[in-house]
Design a protein around this motif. Sequence first.
Motif, mmCIF file in Angstrom:
data_model
loop_
_atom_site.group_PDB
_atom_site.id
_atom_site.type_symbol
_atom_site.label_atom_id
_atom_site.label_comp_id
_atom_site.label_asym_id
_atom_site.label_seq_id
_atom_site.Cartn_x
_atom_site.Cartn_y
_atom_site.Cartn_z
ATOM 1 N N THR A 236 0.835 -1.326 -0.155
ATOM 2 C CA THR A 236 -0.026 0.015 -0.004
ATOM 3 C C THR A 236 0.910 1.202 0.127
ATOM 4 O O THR A 236 0.368 2.340 -0.440
ATOM 5 C CB THR A 236 -0.962 -0.260 1.250
ATOM 6 O OG1 THR A 236 -0.088 -0.129 2.453
ATOM 7 C CG2 THR A 236 -1.998 -1.012 1.130
ATOM 8 N N SER A 245 0.585 5.953 -8.527
ATOM 9 C CA SER A 245 -0.938 6.252 -8.271
ATOM 10 C C SER A 245 -1.615 7.154 -9.472
ATOM 11 O O SER A 245 -2.789 6.970 -9.278
ATOM 12 C CB SER A 245 -1.006 6.924 -6.780
ATOM 13 O OG SER A 245 -0.500 8.016 -6.757
ATOM 14 N N MET A 248 -4.075 4.477 -12.359
ATOM 15 C CA MET A 248 -4.749 3.373 -11.590
ATOM 16 C C MET A 248 -4.683 1.988 -12.148
ATOM 17 O O MET A 248 -4.525 0.990 -11.573
ATOM 18 C CB MET A 248 -5.954 3.840 -11.050
ATOM 19 C CG MET A 248 -6.173 4.658 -10.159
ATOM 20 S SD MET A 248 -5.169 4.235 -8.528
ATOM 21 C CE MET A 248 -6.020 2.945 -7.839
ATOM 22 N N SER A 249 -4.957 2.116 -13.538
ATOM 23 C CA SER A 249 -4.939 0.606 -14.446
ATOM 24 C C SER A 249 -3.545 0.067 -14.409
ATOM 25 O O SER A 249 -3.450 -1.363 -13.935
ATOM 26 C CB SER A 249 -5.408 0.853 -15.489
ATOM 27 O OG SER A 249 -4.453 1.618 -16.554
ATOM 28 N N ARG A 250 -2.566 0.878 -14.352
ATOM 29 C CA ARG A 250 -1.127 -0.021 -14.085
ATOM 30 C C ARG A 250 -0.973 -0.099 -12.726
ATOM 31 O O ARG A 250 -0.439 -1.560 -12.552
ATOM 32 C CB ARG A 250 0.005 1.059 -14.589
ATOM 33 C CG ARG A 250 1.352 0.493 -14.565
ATOM 34 C CD ARG A 250 2.354 1.179 -15.284
ATOM 35 N NE ARG A 250 2.843 2.182 -14.381
ATOM 36 C CZ ARG A 250 3.565 3.093 -14.991
ATOM 37 N NH1 ARG A 250 3.853 3.027 -16.079
ATOM 38 N NH2 ARG A 250 4.046 4.075 -14.175
ATOM 39 N N ARG A 252 -3.176 -1.513 -10.638
ATOM 40 C CA ARG A 252 -4.053 -2.666 -10.391
ATOM 41 C C ARG A 252 -3.162 -3.859 -11.167
ATOM 42 O O ARG A 252 -3.494 -5.001 -10.435
ATOM 43 C CB ARG A 252 -5.472 -2.407 -11.365
ATOM 44 C CG ARG A 252 -6.463 -1.852 -10.449
ATOM 45 C CD ARG A 252 -7.934 -2.426 -11.016
ATOM 46 N NE ARG A 252 -8.212 -1.632 -12.183
ATOM 47 C CZ ARG A 252 -8.525 -0.374 -12.039
ATOM 48 N NH1 ARG A 252 -8.950 0.530 -11.252
ATOM 49 N NH2 ARG A 252 -8.634 0.356 -13.436
ATOM 50 N N GLU A 253 -2.610 -3.528 -12.159
ATOM 51 C CA GLU A 253 -1.917 -4.726 -12.914
ATOM 52 C C GLU A 253 -0.691 -5.107 -11.932
ATOM 53 O O GLU A 253 -0.330 -6.402 -11.666
ATOM 54 C CB GLU A 253 -1.142 -4.156 -14.142
ATOM 55 C CG GLU A 253 -2.327 -4.151 -15.143
ATOM 56 C CD GLU A 253 -2.958 -5.438 -15.598
ATOM 57 O OE1 GLU A 253 -2.380 -6.446 -15.614
ATOM 58 O OE2 GLU A 253 -4.096 -5.534 -15.540
ATOM 59 N N PHE A 255 -0.700 -4.977 -8.696
ATOM 60 C CA PHE A 255 -1.122 -5.649 -7.420
ATOM 61 C C PHE A 255 -1.591 -6.934 -7.935
ATOM 62 O O PHE A 255 -1.245 -7.964 -7.048
ATOM 63 C CB PHE A 255 -2.376 -4.875 -6.781
ATOM 64 C CG PHE A 255 -1.687 -3.879 -5.855
ATOM 65 C CD1 PHE A 255 -1.786 -3.971 -4.370
ATOM 66 C CD2 PHE A 255 -1.414 -2.569 -6.192
ATOM 67 C CE1 PHE A 255 -1.489 -2.852 -3.612
ATOM 68 C CE2 PHE A 255 -1.004 -1.794 -5.392
ATOM 69 C CZ PHE A 255 -0.942 -1.964 -3.879
ATOM 70 N N LYS A 256 -1.843 -7.081 -9.136
ATOM 71 C CA LYS A 256 -2.282 -8.430 -9.485
ATOM 72 C C LYS A 256 -1.217 -9.373 -9.778
ATOM 73 O O LYS A 256 -0.990 -10.563 -9.445
ATOM 74 C CB LYS A 256 -2.699 -8.425 -10.905
ATOM 75 C CG LYS A 256 -4.005 -9.405 -11.300
ATOM 76 C CD LYS A 256 -4.541 -9.323 -12.741
ATOM 77 C CE LYS A 256 -5.363 -8.166 -12.878
ATOM 78 N NZ LYS A 256 -5.779 -7.827 -14.347
ATOM 79 N N GLN A 289 4.383 -5.341 -15.870
ATOM 80 C CA GLN A 289 3.478 -4.875 -14.790
ATOM 81 C C GLN A 289 4.562 -3.828 -14.243
ATOM 82 O O GLN A 289 4.177 -3.109 -13.040
ATOM 83 C CB GLN A 289 3.014 -5.768 -14.019
ATOM 84 C CG GLN A 289 1.952 -6.545 -14.489
ATOM 85 C CD GLN A 289 2.404 -7.858 -15.017
ATOM 86 O OE1 GLN A 289 3.547 -8.006 -15.553
ATOM 87 N NE2 GLN A 289 1.677 -9.116 -14.792
#
Length: 342
Positions: A236, A245, A248-250, A252-253, A255-256, A289
Motif C-alpha cells: 500500500t 498512483s 490506476m490501471s497500471r 491494478r496490474e 497488485f495483480k 507490470q
Amino acid sequence: MKPLDTRSQILLKTLIERYIAEGQPVGSRALSRYSGLELSPATVRNVMSDLEEMGFISSPHTSAGRIPTSLGYRFFVDALLTVQPMDSNRLQALQGQLQPDQPQRLISSASHLLSDLTQFAGVVVAPRKEAVRIRQIEFISLSENRILLIIVTTAGDVQNRILMTRRAYSSNELSSAASYLNEHFAGLSFDDIRKRVQAELQQLRSDMTELMTATVEAGSEAAEETATNYVISGETNLLEVEELSSNMSRLRELFKLFDQRTGLMQLLDLSNRAQGVQIFIGDESGLAQLDGCSVVTAPYEVDGRIVGSVGVIGPTRMAYDRVIPIVDITARLLSNALSSNH
C-alpha cells in the motif's frame, strides 16, 4: 554509443539527483546552479540535447525540463552512484530487529523491515522447502468431466486440485487409478513420479493415460506452490507514490502481479543466482507490470548456501543510494540470523 565526457556525466548525475529529490522535471537553469560547473544555460541546453539524443533523458510535453529514462537510471546506478555505508548505530538498531527466531517469523520481520525503511514494498522469498513427497492420493468424481484430486503429503499437508478430463471416469476406474498410484509411488516426490510414470504409461491401458498425466501435472504444480513462497509487505506504500498512483490501471496490474506470484518469483529467483545486490530498472525485469518500477534485490544464505532473496519494489524514481545499502544489509542480517538458528 560514444562515452560520456566528465561534464556530461556531472550534468546527468545532477539532473537525476534533483529529479529523485523533487519529482519535477529539471530545467537547464537549475542544472547550472546545482552542478557546480561554471556553464552558461545555453551550454547546459546543448549537453541536455546530446543526452536526450543518446536516450538518457526525455522531456515531458508540458515542461521545459527533462526527466531521466530507464537507460539514464541504469547508467547512473552503474557508473555515477556513490552508495553511503550505513552508520554503525543504525546498523545495530536493525540487527536488534532481526534476532535469531523461528525462520518464518524472521522472513516476515525482514519483509516488514524493508518496507518500513524504504517506504516501498518489501519482499522476501522464503527458503525452498524440501521436495513434497506423497503419502496418499484420492480421486472423487465431481461431475462427468471434473475430478477432485486429493493429495496427502508425508508431512501431513493436504492439497486439493480439480482435474478437467476429456471423458468421464467411473468410480471403479478412479479407485483403481488411486490404488495404482498409492501402491507404486507413495513416498516419492512428483518429479520422481513424473519420470517413472512416463516410462510406465506405455504398459498402462491407454484410456488411463490422460488421468495419470493430468494427476502428475496438477500434483507438480501443487508441490511447486508449497515449495516456494514469499512474504510481501507495504504494497500500500506504492499508493502514495505519485508516478504510480496517477495511473490506476497500471497500479491494478502491479497488485495483480503480487497476487499471482509466479512472474515475481521468476524475477526474484534470478537474484538467487547472482552475487550481491541486483537492480532491475523498468522493463529490464521482463514483466510489463513493473514498467515504471525498479526492483532492488540481494540473495541471502543459510550456512554459506544461497536459499532465497530479499528485495524492494518501488518507482524508478527512488533514492538508490539509500535503498541499495538497506537491501544489502537486510540480506546479510537475515543470513546471520538464520544461520545461527541452525
